[in-house]
Design a protein around this motif. Structure first.
Motif, PDB file in Angstrom:
ATOM      1  N   GLN A 193       0.852  -1.188   0.000  1.00 31.54           N
ATOM      2  CA  GLN A 193       0.000   0.000   0.000  1.00 31.54           C
ATOM      3  C   GLN A 193       0.877   1.223   0.000  1.00 31.54           C
ATOM      4  N   CYS A 194       0.579   2.114  -0.859  1.00 30.13           N
ATOM      5  CA  CYS A 194       1.413   3.291  -0.915  1.00 30.13           C
ATOM      6  C   CYS A 194       0.528   4.520  -0.908  1.00 30.13           C
ATOM      7  N   LYS A 195       0.675   5.317   0.093  1.00 30.14           N
ATOM      8  CA  LYS A 195      -0.053   6.578   0.104  1.00 30.14           C
ATOM      9  C   LYS A 195       0.930   7.700  -0.117  1.00 30.14           C
ATOM     10  N   PHE A 196       0.557   8.568  -0.992  1.00 30.63           N
ATOM     11  CA  PHE A 196       1.501   9.565  -1.435  1.00 30.63           C
ATOM     12  C   PHE A 196       0.929  10.941  -1.162  1.00 30.63           C
ATOM     13  N   TYR A 197       1.534  11.655  -0.263  1.00 33.59           N
ATOM     14  CA  TYR A 197       1.051  13.001   0.011  1.00 33.59           C
ATOM     15  C   TYR A 197       2.044  14.003  -0.558  1.00 33.59           C
ATOM     16  N   SER A 198       1.600  14.777  -1.446  1.00 29.08           N
ATOM     17  CA  SER A 198       2.490  15.780  -2.006  1.00 29.08           C
ATOM     18  C   SER A 198       1.706  17.059  -2.188  1.00 29.08           C
ATOM     19  N   PRO A 199       2.170  18.138  -1.597  1.00 30.13           N
ATOM     20  CA  PRO A 199       1.435  19.389  -1.721  1.00 30.13           C
ATOM     21  C   PRO A 199       1.254  19.806  -3.178  1.00 30.13           C
ATOM     22  N   GLU A 200       2.296  19.544  -4.015  1.00 23.32           N
ATOM     23  CA  GLU A 200       2.176  19.979  -5.417  1.00 23.32           C
ATOM     24  C   GLU A 200       1.105  19.184  -6.143  1.00 23.32           C
ATOM     25  N   ILE A 201       1.152  17.852  -5.937  1.00 19.99           N
ATOM     26  CA  ILE A 201       0.191  17.009  -6.634  1.00 19.99           C
ATOM     27  C   ILE A 201      -1.220  17.357  -6.167  1.00 19.99           C
ATOM     28  N   ASN A 202      -1.342  17.610  -4.881  1.00 13.38           N
ATOM     29  CA  ASN A 202      -2.639  17.977  -4.339  1.00 13.38           C
ATOM     30  C   ASN A 202      -3.143  19.273  -4.969  1.00 13.38           C
ATOM     31  N   ALA A 203      -2.249  20.233  -5.104  1.00 11.05           N
ATOM     32  CA  ALA A 203      -2.634  21.512  -5.702  1.00 11.05           C
ATOM     33  C   ALA A 203      -3.042  21.328  -7.160  1.00 11.05           C
ATOM     34  N   GLN A 204      -2.297  20.461  -7.872  1.00  9.46           N
ATOM     35  CA  GLN A 204      -2.634  20.190  -9.269  1.00  9.46           C
ATOM     36  C   GLN A 204      -4.007  19.561  -9.400  1.00  9.46           C
ATOM     37  N   LEU A 205      -4.272  18.626  -8.474  1.00 15.06           N
ATOM     38  CA  LEU A 205      -5.550  17.923  -8.484  1.00 15.06           C
ATOM     39  C   LEU A 205      -6.686  18.891  -8.204  1.00 15.06           C
TER      40      LEU A 205
END
Ligand code: C2E
Ligand code: MG
Ligand code: MG
Ligand code: MG
Length: 283
Positions: free
Chosen positions: A9-21
């Motif tokens: 299981q891989c959870k990926f938290y990235s502020p940039e990706i979140n902002a893009q989404l």
């Protein structure tokens, strides 16, 4: 920050990706109803015949005149519209608008030119695509020989037999079919000869460094040679400099399109150019 949780299981938290989404979700929301609110506009970019220097065609390129974001590039919203199916209505509207505009220019007495419209994969999958195109040509009273449709290899390759059948039907109407962004997709030469096409458009990534990168020059030469042996017309996209133009003219490329000649502009600007019989290339 990336954070691994548990096995497999891989959870990926990235502020940039979140902002893009977030941005994409916001755009998708705002895209709903944008067409009905009259926020879509069609710009036109000239294609120049490299022998005569004459403007021979215009490519219709959609823009989103967003109330607060300004002019949004199709690179941003076309993929969203593709994913949620809105491209079907939008694409039909662009086709209708471009055909009507081209007819209006003819009725105003300007020398007739081709109008080129991009088709998306989703439109190409519609079982009534051919009927829709025929209906729009009838409604706008545009002769089919003044319409060109641009397709890409990536979606032609999904179902080759069906693609061949649809391309034949489209060409039977009397319009032209161009293969856009050529060189970036599968470029399977074996299939290329099966597709009934009229033109190839060399992708601008090759044209961009044709005078500085020998690989790009080699690919460009090969595409031009290929087009010639298959008796296809050849257009270079993304011509930005005199050097690139010289190179392409020397190699016998038929048409050019790019910022060197003219950026995509609103219909009014094209009307002014046609009125003044503006030359975008002296030969
Ligand atoms: P495309 O069909 O390959 O269109 C050419 C793109 O190259 C346009 O970008 C144009 O503005 C740009 N271009 C032309 N000359 C130059 C140049 O000299 N330098 C550079 N850097 N760029 C140049 P645009 O208008 O942003 O459109 C991007 C893509 O969005 C189009 O690529 C096309 O795939 C898609 N698109 C635009 N309008 C429509 C539409 O109505 N329907 C569909 N399905 N796709 C569309
Ligand atoms: Mg195109
Ligand atoms: Mg395209
Ligand atoms: Mg292209």
């Amino acid at each position: 920050q990336a954070k691994l949780q548990g096995r497999g299981q891989c959870k990926f938290y990235s502020p940039e990706i979140n902002a893009q989404l977030q941005e994409r979700l916001a755009l998708e929301n705002e895209l709903h109803g944008a067409l009905d609110r009259g926020e879509m506009v069609v710009f036109y970019q000239p294609l120049i015949d490299l022998d005569s220097g004459k403007l021979t065609a215009l490519e219709a390129l959609v823009r989103w005149q967003h109330p607060t974001r300004g002019l949004v590039s199709p690179a941003k919203f076309i993929p969203i519209a593709e994913a949620n199916g809105m491209i079907i209505n939008l694409g039909e509207w662009v086709l209708q608008t471009a055909c009507a505009q081209n007819r209006a220019w003819q009725l105003a007495g300007f020398p007739p030119i081709r109008i080129s419209v991009n088709l998306s994969a989703r439109q190409f999958e519609q079982p009534d695509l051919v009927q829709v195109v025929e209906r729009i040509l009838q409604e706008t009273e545009l002769e089919p020989s003044y319409l060109e449709l641009e397709v890409t290899e990536s979606f032609l390759m999904n179902d080759i037999d069906n693609s061949v059948k649809i391309l034949k039907e489209l060409r039977n109407i009397g319009l032209w079919v161009a293969l856009d962004d050529f060189g970036t997709g599968y470029s399977s030469l074996n299939y290329l000869k099966r597709f009934p096409l009229d033109m190839l458009k060399i992708d601008r990534s090759f044209v961009n460094d044709v005078t500085s990168n020998s690989d790009s020059a080699a690919v460009t030469d090969a595409i031009i040679a290929l087009a010639k042996s298959l008796r296809l017309n050849i257009t270079a996209e993304g011509v930005e400099t005199k050097e690139q133009l010289d190179y392409l003219q020397n190699r016998g490329c038929n048409e050019g399109q790019g910022f060197y000649f003219c950026r995509p502009v609103p219909a009014d600007t094209i009307s002014n150019m046609l009125e003044k019989d503006a030359r975008l290339l002296e030969v």
